[in-house]
Write an enzyme that holds these catalytic residues in place. Structure first.
Site, PDB file in Angstrom:
ATOM      1  N   HIS A  43      22.982  -2.915 -13.514  1.00 30.94           N
ATOM      2  CA  HIS A  43      22.260  -3.676 -12.488  1.00 30.94           C
ATOM      3  C   HIS A  43      21.958  -5.054 -13.088  1.00 30.94           C
ATOM      4  O   HIS A  43      20.950  -5.240 -13.762  1.00 30.94           O
ATOM      5  CB  HIS A  43      20.984  -2.900 -12.152  1.00 30.94           C
ATOM      6  CG  HIS A  43      20.085  -3.521 -11.134  1.00 30.94           C
ATOM      7  ND1 HIS A  43      20.006  -3.070  -9.832  1.00 30.94           N
ATOM      8  CD2 HIS A  43      19.200  -4.548 -11.209  1.00 30.94           C
ATOM      9  CE1 HIS A  43      19.108  -3.777  -9.162  1.00 30.94           C
ATOM     10  NE2 HIS A  43      18.597  -4.686  -9.980  1.00 30.94           N
ATOM     11  N   CYS A  58      12.899 -10.258  -8.280  1.00 30.84           N
ATOM     12  CA  CYS A  58      11.868  -9.238  -8.337  1.00 30.84           C
ATOM     13  C   CYS A  58      10.535  -9.933  -8.172  1.00 30.84           C
ATOM     14  O   CYS A  58      10.223 -10.865  -8.915  1.00 30.84           O
ATOM     15  CB  CYS A  58      11.916  -8.472  -9.658  1.00 30.84           C
ATOM     16  SG  CYS A  58      10.599  -7.237  -9.753  1.00 30.84           S
ATOM     17  N   ASN A  69      20.719 -10.949  -7.663  1.00 32.09           N
ATOM     18  CA  ASN A  69      21.605  -9.984  -8.319  1.00 32.09           C
ATOM     19  C   ASN A  69      23.025 -10.546  -8.356  1.00 32.09           C
ATOM     20  O   ASN A  69      23.345 -11.484  -7.643  1.00 32.09           O
ATOM     21  CB  ASN A  69      21.657  -8.699  -7.484  1.00 32.09           C
ATOM     22  CG  ASN A  69      20.352  -7.957  -7.490  1.00 32.09           C
ATOM     23  OD1 ASN A  69      19.419  -8.309  -6.780  1.00 32.09           O
ATOM     24  ND2 ASN A  69      20.273  -6.922  -8.291  1.00 32.09           N
ATOM     25  N   ASP A 124      16.576  -5.017  -2.996  1.00 28.85           N
ATOM     26  CA  ASP A 124      16.275  -5.966  -4.077  1.00 28.85           C
ATOM     27  C   ASP A 124      16.332  -7.397  -3.545  1.00 28.85           C
ATOM     28  O   ASP A 124      15.549  -8.264  -3.947  1.00 28.85           O
ATOM     29  CB  ASP A 124      17.293  -5.781  -5.220  1.00 28.85           C
ATOM     30  CG  ASP A 124      16.745  -6.170  -6.576  1.00 28.85           C
ATOM     31  OD1 ASP A 124      15.687  -6.820  -6.623  1.00 28.85           O
ATOM     32  OD2 ASP A 124      17.370  -5.836  -7.598  1.00 28.85           O
TER      33      ASP A 124
HETATM   34  P1  HMG Z   1      -1.829   1.418  -7.581  1.00 30.38           P
HETATM   35  O1  HMG Z   1      -2.662   0.339  -7.000  1.00 30.38           O
HETATM   36  O2  HMG Z   1      -2.038   1.791  -9.017  1.00 30.38           O
HETATM   37  O3  HMG Z   1      -1.897   2.699  -6.648  1.00 30.38           O
HETATM   38  O4  HMG Z   1      -0.324   0.980  -7.364  1.00 30.38           O
HETATM   39  P2  HMG Z   1      -2.825   3.988  -6.734  1.00 30.38           P
HETATM   40  O5  HMG Z   1      -1.990   5.146  -7.119  1.00 30.38           O
HETATM   41  O6  HMG Z   1      -4.061   3.684  -7.530  1.00 30.38           O
HETATM   42  O7  HMG Z   1      -3.262   4.137  -5.197  1.00 30.38           O
HETATM   43  C1  HMG Z   1      -4.064   3.129  -4.567  1.00 30.38           C
HETATM   44  C2  HMG Z   1      -3.930   3.241  -3.054  1.00 30.38           C
HETATM   45  O8  HMG Z   1      -2.588   2.930  -2.690  1.00 30.38           O
HETATM   46  C3  HMG Z   1      -4.203   4.618  -2.484  1.00 30.38           C
HETATM   47  O9  HMG Z   1      -4.792   4.415  -1.200  1.00 30.38           O
HETATM   48  C4  HMG Z   1      -2.847   5.213  -2.300  1.00 30.38           C
HETATM   49  O10 HMG Z   1      -2.758   6.194  -1.280  1.00 30.38           O
HETATM   50  C5  HMG Z   1      -2.038   3.999  -1.916  1.00 30.38           C
HETATM   51  P3  HMG Z   1      -6.378   4.603  -0.980  1.00 30.38           P
HETATM   52  O11 HMG Z   1      -6.633   6.024  -1.411  1.00 30.38           O
HETATM   53  O12 HMG Z   1      -7.024   3.589  -1.877  1.00 30.38           O
HETATM   54  O13 HMG Z   1      -6.508   4.334   0.465  1.00 30.38           O
HETATM   55  N1  HMG Z   1      -0.636   4.168  -2.294  1.00 30.38           N
HETATM   56  C6  HMG Z   1       0.421   4.037  -1.457  1.00 30.38           C
HETATM   57  N2  HMG Z   1       0.521   3.707  -0.164  1.00 30.38           N
HETATM   58  C7  HMG Z   1       1.752   3.702   0.375  1.00 30.38           C
HETATM   59  N3  HMG Z   1       2.872   3.996  -0.324  1.00 30.38           N
HETATM   60  C8  HMG Z   1       2.820   4.311  -1.619  1.00 30.38           C
HETATM   61  C9  HMG Z   1       1.543   4.336  -2.237  1.00 30.38           C
HETATM   62  N4  HMG Z   1       1.149   4.610  -3.492  1.00 30.38           N
HETATM   63  C10 HMG Z   1      -0.170   4.499  -3.514  1.00 30.38           C
HETATM   64  N5  HMG Z   1       3.947   4.602  -2.293  1.00 30.38           N
HETATM   65  C11 HMG Z   1       1.989   1.559  -7.081  1.00 30.38           C
HETATM   66  C12 HMG Z   1       0.732   1.770  -7.883  1.00 30.38           C
HETATM   67  C13 HMG Z   1       3.127   2.228  -7.811  1.00 30.38           C
HETATM   68  C14 HMG Z   1       1.804   2.185  -5.701  1.00 30.38           C
HETATM   69  C15 HMG Z   1       2.221   0.028  -6.910  1.00 30.38           C
HETATM   70  O14 HMG Z   1       2.206  -0.527  -8.174  1.00 30.38           O
HETATM   71  C16 HMG Z   1       3.514  -0.304  -6.233  1.00 30.38           C
HETATM   72  O15 HMG Z   1       3.710  -0.047  -5.042  1.00 30.38           O
HETATM   73  N6  HMG Z   1       4.469  -0.958  -6.960  1.00 30.38           N
HETATM   74  C17 HMG Z   1       5.782  -1.297  -6.427  1.00 30.38           C
HETATM   75  C18 HMG Z   1       6.305  -2.562  -7.046  1.00 30.38           C
HETATM   76  C19 HMG Z   1       7.713  -2.826  -6.568  1.00 30.38           C
HETATM   77  O16 HMG Z   1       8.165  -2.299  -5.550  1.00 30.38           O
HETATM   78  N7  HMG Z   1       8.461  -3.672  -7.310  1.00 30.38           N
HETATM   79  C20 HMG Z   1       9.815  -4.015  -6.991  1.00 30.38           C
HETATM   80  C21 HMG Z   1      10.806  -2.904  -7.244  1.00 30.38           C
HETATM   81  S1  HMG Z   1      11.280  -2.761  -8.951  1.00 30.38           S
HETATM   82  C22 HMG Z   1      12.602  -3.870  -9.115  1.00 30.38           C
HETATM   83  O17 HMG Z   1      12.829  -4.682  -8.255  1.00 30.38           O
HETATM   84  C23 HMG Z   1      13.482  -3.762 -10.338  1.00 30.38           C
HETATM   85  C24 HMG Z   1      14.877  -3.161 -10.027  1.00 30.38           C
HETATM   86  O18 HMG Z   1      15.578  -3.944  -9.080  1.00 30.38           O
HETATM   87  C25 HMG Z   1      15.713  -3.051 -11.331  1.00 30.38           C
HETATM   88  C26 HMG Z   1      15.735  -4.358 -12.142  1.00 30.38           C
HETATM   89  O19 HMG Z   1      16.194  -5.408 -11.637  1.00 30.38           O
HETATM   90  O20 HMG Z   1      15.288  -4.286 -13.270  1.00 30.38           O
HETATM   91  C27 HMG Z   1      14.742  -1.745  -9.425  1.00 30.38           C
HETATM   92 MG    MG Z   2      16.708  -5.752  -9.570  1.00 32.43          MG
END
Ligand code: HMG
Ligand code: MG
Length: 324
Positions: free
Chosen positions: A222, A255, A264, A27
């Site tokens: 969290h 984030c 955090n 994070d």
């Molecule tokens: P999308 O664009 O909708 O993905 O993203 P898709 O399913 O349409 O796939 C598109 C392409 O991406 C495909 O490749 C997939 O293979 C590839 P193509 O066929 O076009 O060549 N792909 C990937 N490649 C590598 N690793 C993967 C992956 N998935 C798809 N895992 C997706 C959807 C979920 C992937 C995207 O939105 C994403 O990665 N989001 C992550 C955002 C993130 O990490 N945010 C921060 C964490 S959350 C947070 O911090 C909150 C927390 O701390 C709690 C709080 O504080 O509240 C936890």
């Molecule tokens: Mg967080």
């Protein structure tokens, strides 16, 4: 105060032990403008383990374009293998979908976290899905992980407020929380993504979750510290019986998809309070503070943690004798 620790004065009605779920390497670093070299990340995780943290969230197997700061997950995770020498340390990783799960399992991850949202706007911005579409995306991830005896945490973001939608009704949060538990998550982490929660709100959400059959021992908290409430909210959760608390070394964090999120709850601030309350953490506060000061040197800015500042700016006893 003695030797960089608070005086121990226990209070009634608190859990005897608290498990700190350290999120600085995930994070924290996901939100840094500078991309931290992989070797520095590996050294950071190792130093956190040496400081006594036993659950250290290491990285995310998300789309590298969405979070470029963690695009080196494939390089980093294998570098953490030798952490087992330090002790029994769990290294959970974030996984949003089956593609992420495949990547994590290929490297031997034994703990994963899916991450849902209580609000539609954040689900769209963070996962490119509606809330229900994201739950559907997690379903096979959790099922496959459980079939392989991989531990699953379910994060739930925007539990106490959303920068686009404003207040978030408790019932809306409970619905998605219940759905995450029904998928088979082993634990639930309640995210105050933008740090707007206050203690009464925390108690009210915890009670509502209990009423819906989510037991307190499956819940972690969290808190982000945007409004300086993270520690008060943590104490409210402890008083409710929660014994898993997320924190990030030095107060790193935020984030990338919620611009108003700041760091955090700082692990050092948490450890200071817990040790003062007589709650054992197993964390060496001096070692942890030194780690945050070391990382701050790499990031080029001081840690926002009050405890890190107080402990690192304090003259040692021998220095203060010389100055007198
Ligand atoms: P999308 O664009 O909708 O993905 O993203 P898709 O399913 O349409 O796939 C598109 C392409 O991406 C495909 O490749 C997939 O293979 C590839 P193509 O066929 O076009 O060549 N792909 C990937 N490649 C590598 N690793 C993967 C992956 N998935 C798809 N895992 C997706 C959807 C979920 C992937 C995207 O939105 C994403 O990665 N989001 C992550 C955002 C993130 O990490 N945010 C921060 C964490 S959350 C947070 O911090 C909150 C927390 O701390 C709690 C709080 O504080 O509240 C936890
Ligand atoms: Mg967080």
């Amino acid at each position: 105060m003695t030797g960089g620790l608070p005086q121990r004065v226990p209070a009634e009605g608190l859990p005897p032990r608290v498990r700190i779920h350290e999120v600085g390497a995930r994070d924290g670093l996901q939100n840094e403008k500078a991309v931290v070299p992989t070797e520095v990340k590996a050294e950071f995780v190792r130093r956190l383990a040496v400081a006594g943290l036993t659950t250290i969230e290491a990285t995310s197997f998300v789309h590298p374009k969405w979070v470029p700061q963690l695009a080196d997950a494939e390089q980093l995770f294998p570098m953490l293998g030798d952490i087992a020498d330090v002790g029994d340390v769990a290294l959970p990783v974030l996984v949003p979908n089956e593609r992420g799960l495949d990547r994590a399992l290929a490297l031997g991850a034994r703990r994963i976290a899916v991450f849902g949202s209580a609000t539609e706007t954040f689900a769209a911005r963070n996962l490119n899905r509606t809330v229900d579409e994201s739950l559907a995306m997690f379903e096979p991830v959790v099922a496959r992980a459980k079939a392989g005896a991989v531990h699953v945490r379910g994060y739930l973001s925007m539990c106490f407020g959303d920068p686009w939608e404003g207040p978030v009704p408790v019932a809306q949060v409970v619905r998605v929380a219940r759905a995450l538990m029904d998928l088979g998550c082993d634990e639930l982490s309640l995210g105050d993504t933008i740090g707007v929660a206050t203690p009464g709100h925390v108690r009210s959400l915890l009670s509502a979750l209990n009423a819906e059959g989510v037991p307190t021992d499956a819940i972690g908290v969290h808190f982000h510290d945007t409004y300086g409430q993270a520690l008060s909210n943590t104490l409210a959760a402890l008083q409710h019986g929660v014994s898993t608390v997320d924190a990030s070394a030095g107060g790193l964090g935020g984030c990338p998809y919620a611009k108003s999120a700041t760091g955090n709850l700082a692990t050092e601030d948490l450890v200071w309070m817990l040790e003062g309350l007589g709650i054992h953490t197993g964390v060496d506060l001096a070692e942890l503070t030194a780690t945050s000061v070391w990382l701050a040197g790499h990031l080029g800015r001081p840690s926002p943690s009050r405890t890190v500042r107080a402990l690192s700016e304090q003259p040692t006893r021998s220095q203060s004798h010389k100055e007198q």
